[in-house]
Scaffold this motif. Sequence first.
Motif, PDB file in Angstrom:
ATOM      1  N   LEU A  80       3.940 -80.428  34.116  1.00 52.91           N
ATOM      2  CA  LEU A  80       3.194 -81.295  33.200  1.00 52.91           C
ATOM      3  C   LEU A  80       3.612 -81.038  31.758  1.00 52.91           C
ATOM      4  O   LEU A  80       3.847 -79.895  31.373  1.00 52.91           O
ATOM      5  N   PRO A  81       3.660 -82.099  30.951  1.00 46.74           N
ATOM      6  CA  PRO A  81       3.917 -81.879  29.531  1.00 46.74           C
ATOM      7  C   PRO A  81       2.723 -81.181  28.880  1.00 46.74           C
ATOM      8  O   PRO A  81       1.569 -81.511  29.164  1.00 46.74           O
ATOM      9  N   LEU A  82       3.001 -80.197  28.040  1.00 47.49           N
ATOM     10  CA  LEU A  82       1.966 -79.528  27.257  1.00 47.49           C
ATOM     11  C   LEU A  82       2.187 -79.864  25.796  1.00 47.49           C
ATOM     12  O   LEU A  82       3.272 -79.635  25.263  1.00 47.49           O
ATOM     13  N   ILE A  83       1.172 -80.421  25.153  1.00 44.10           N
ATOM     14  CA  ILE A  83       1.231 -80.713  23.728  1.00 44.10           C
ATOM     15  C   ILE A  83       0.445 -79.605  23.039  1.00 44.10           C
ATOM     16  O   ILE A  83      -0.769 -79.500  23.206  1.00 44.10           O
ATOM     17  N   VAL A  84       1.148 -78.770  22.306  1.00 42.35           N
ATOM     18  CA  VAL A  84       0.546 -77.600  21.687  1.00 42.35           C
ATOM     19  C   VAL A  84       0.149 -77.951  20.259  1.00 42.35           C
ATOM     20  O   VAL A  84       0.951 -78.487  19.492  1.00 42.35           O
ATOM     21  N   VAL A  85      -1.102 -77.640  19.917  1.00 42.13           N
ATOM     22  CA  VAL A  85      -1.677 -78.018  18.628  1.00 42.13           C
ATOM     23  C   VAL A  85      -2.280 -76.800  17.952  1.00 42.13           C
ATOM     24  O   VAL A  85      -2.800 -75.898  18.614  1.00 42.13           O
ATOM     25  N   CYS A  86      -2.213 -76.772  16.635  1.00 44.99           N
ATOM     26  CA  CYS A  86      -2.956 -75.811  15.818  1.00 44.99           C
ATOM     27  C   CYS A  86      -3.377 -76.575  14.558  1.00 44.99           C
ATOM     28  O   CYS A  86      -3.008 -77.735  14.401  1.00 44.99           O
ATOM     29  N   PRO A  87      -4.148 -75.981  13.673  1.00 45.21           N
ATOM     30  CA  PRO A  87      -4.631 -76.752  12.528  1.00 45.21           C
ATOM     31  C   PRO A  87      -3.547 -77.440  11.696  1.00 45.21           C
ATOM     32  O   PRO A  87      -3.710 -78.579  11.292  1.00 45.21           O
ATOM     33  N   ASN A  88      -2.420 -76.779  11.439  1.00 39.49           N
ATOM     34  CA  ASN A  88      -1.395 -77.406  10.596  1.00 39.49           C
ATOM     35  C   ASN A  88      -0.024 -77.502  11.250  1.00 39.49           C
ATOM     36  O   ASN A  88       0.914 -77.975  10.641  1.00 39.49           O
ATOM     37  N   TYR A 104       7.111 -73.516  31.277  1.00 37.13           N
ATOM     38  CA  TYR A 104       6.575 -74.849  30.952  1.00 37.13           C
ATOM     39  C   TYR A 104       7.660 -75.582  30.163  1.00 37.13           C
ATOM     40  O   TYR A 104       7.658 -75.590  28.934  1.00 37.13           O
ATOM     41  N   GLU A 105       8.602 -76.205  30.881  1.00 33.21           N
ATOM     42  CA  GLU A 105       9.777 -76.799  30.254  1.00 33.21           C
ATOM     43  C   GLU A 105       9.448 -77.954  29.314  1.00 33.21           C
ATOM     44  O   GLU A 105      10.212 -78.253  28.411  1.00 33.21           O
ATOM     45  N   LYS A 106       8.303 -78.598  29.532  1.00 37.17           N
ATOM     46  CA  LYS A 106       7.932 -79.757  28.715  1.00 37.17           C
ATOM     47  C   LYS A 106       6.905 -79.405  27.643  1.00 37.17           C
ATOM     48  O   LYS A 106       6.158 -80.269  27.189  1.00 37.17           O
ATOM     49  N   ALA A 107       6.863 -78.155  27.221  1.00 34.68           N
ATOM     50  CA  ALA A 107       5.936 -77.755  26.156  1.00 34.68           C
ATOM     51  C   ALA A 107       6.532 -78.142  24.809  1.00 34.68           C
ATOM     52  O   ALA A 107       7.673 -77.802  24.501  1.00 34.68           O
ATOM     53  N   VAL A 108       5.756 -78.887  24.022  1.00 40.56           N
ATOM     54  CA  VAL A 108       6.181 -79.323  22.694  1.00 40.56           C
ATOM     55  C   VAL A 108       5.037 -79.128  21.708  1.00 40.56           C
ATOM     56  O   VAL A 108       3.864 -79.116  22.091  1.00 40.56           O
ATOM     57  N   ALA A 109       5.388 -78.965  20.459  1.00 42.28           N
ATOM     58  CA  ALA A 109       4.384 -78.813  19.407  1.00 42.28           C
ATOM     59  C   ALA A 109       4.083 -80.167  18.788  1.00 42.28           C
ATOM     60  O   ALA A 109       4.966 -81.030  18.703  1.00 42.28           O
ATOM     61  N   LEU A 110       2.855 -80.344  18.339  1.00 40.99           N
ATOM     62  CA  LEU A 110       2.480 -81.542  17.597  1.00 40.99           C
ATOM     63  C   LEU A 110       2.789 -81.292  16.126  1.00 40.99           C
ATOM     64  O   LEU A 110       2.177 -80.410  15.506  1.00 40.99           O
ATOM     65  N   ALA A 111       3.739 -82.021  15.583  1.00 37.64           N
ATOM     66  CA  ALA A 111       4.119 -81.869  14.178  1.00 37.64           C
ATOM     67  C   ALA A 111       2.920 -82.183  13.285  1.00 37.64           C
ATOM     68  O   ALA A 111       2.285 -83.214  13.440  1.00 37.64           O
ATOM     69  N   GLY A 112       2.586 -81.281  12.392  1.00 43.73           N
ATOM     70  CA  GLY A 112       1.473 -81.490  11.479  1.00 43.73           C
ATOM     71  C   GLY A 112       0.129 -81.069  12.037  1.00 43.73           C
ATOM     72  O   GLY A 112      -0.867 -81.059  11.326  1.00 43.73           O
ATOM     73  N   GLY A 113       0.062 -80.754  13.330  1.00 45.04           N
ATOM     74  CA  GLY A 113      -1.148 -80.240  13.950  1.00 45.04           C
ATOM     75  C   GLY A 113      -2.341 -81.183  13.907  1.00 45.04           C
ATOM     76  O   GLY A 113      -2.206 -82.404  13.885  1.00 45.04           O
ATOM     77  N   THR A 114      -3.512 -80.562  13.905  1.00 43.03           N
ATOM     78  CA  THR A 114      -4.769 -81.323  13.904  1.00 43.03           C
ATOM     79  C   THR A 114      -4.866 -82.227  12.679  1.00 43.03           C
ATOM     80  O   THR A 114      -5.402 -83.335  12.755  1.00 43.03           O
ATOM     81  N   ALA A 115      -4.310 -81.780  11.560  1.00 36.79           N
ATOM     82  CA  ALA A 115      -4.341 -82.597  10.336  1.00 36.79           C
ATOM     83  C   ALA A 115      -3.592 -83.917  10.546  1.00 36.79           C
ATOM     84  O   ALA A 115      -4.066 -84.983  10.135  1.00 36.79           O
ATOM     85  N   ALA A 116      -2.430 -83.869  11.191  1.00 40.54           N
ATOM     86  CA  ALA A 116      -1.669 -85.095  11.466  1.00 40.54           C
ATOM     87  C   ALA A 116      -2.422 -85.995  12.434  1.00 40.54           C
ATOM     88  O   ALA A 116      -2.426 -87.217  12.285  1.00 40.54           O
ATOM     89  N   TRP A 117      -3.080 -85.393  13.421  1.00 38.73           N
ATOM     90  CA  TRP A 117      -3.870 -86.158  14.388  1.00 38.73           C
ATOM     91  C   TRP A 117      -5.002 -86.893  13.663  1.00 38.73           C
ATOM     92  O   TRP A 117      -5.244 -88.073  13.899  1.00 38.73           O
ATOM     93  N   ARG A 118      -5.680 -86.185  12.764  1.00 41.66           N
ATOM     94  CA  ARG A 118      -6.771 -86.786  11.982  1.00 41.66           C
ATOM     95  C   ARG A 118      -6.223 -87.895  11.085  1.00 41.66           C
ATOM     96  O   ARG A 118      -6.818 -88.969  10.982  1.00 41.66           O
ATOM     97  N   ASP A 119      -5.075 -87.655  10.425  1.00 38.12           N
ATOM     98  CA  ASP A 119      -4.480 -88.656   9.537  1.00 38.12           C
ATOM     99  C   ASP A 119      -4.083 -89.923  10.286  1.00 38.12           C
ATOM    100  O   ASP A 119      -4.053 -91.002   9.710  1.00 38.12           O
TER     101      ASP A 119
END
Length: 144
Positions: A80-88, A104-119
């Motif tokens: 399964l893809p894992l989208i890894v998030v932190c505040p920034n 977990y070959e499909k682990a990726v970070a969310l660029a900008g974190g929770t702030a980008a998600w909120r934006d």
Amino acid sequence: ILILVAFVTGALLVWPAGGGGGGGGAINTQEAVRLINREKGQLIDVGEPGEFAASHVAGARNIPFGSLEGNAALPTNKALPLIVVCPNGARAGRAAGLLRKAGYEKAVALAGGTAAWRDAALPIEKSADAAPKDGGKAAGKSAA
């Protein structure tokens, strides 16, 4: 000049797709939503419990960065893809690297974190235990 503009525009459209979806690097919020909706991607928030309680991506599971390796809360299906998030987004990149090393070959970070998600105007949650930490000041301010 028009051919050059067309080439550059095409390259800019292809570049994020090549770097983000395959299993490395960071992805933007649109790619994260696509992974969640089409590939059953799982959201893992590696922020500390206090950060998670204050604000986190809706549906994310909190596994602090320091306790990530071998954590029983991680999905058992490593495909399964894992989208890894932190505040920034700073810790998420390192955490995604650790998860890829753990299989977990499909682990990726969310660029900008929770702030980008909120934006991006995507859903954000707060834990119930986040409210008492401010001593009720937030409730008083919202009423004013």
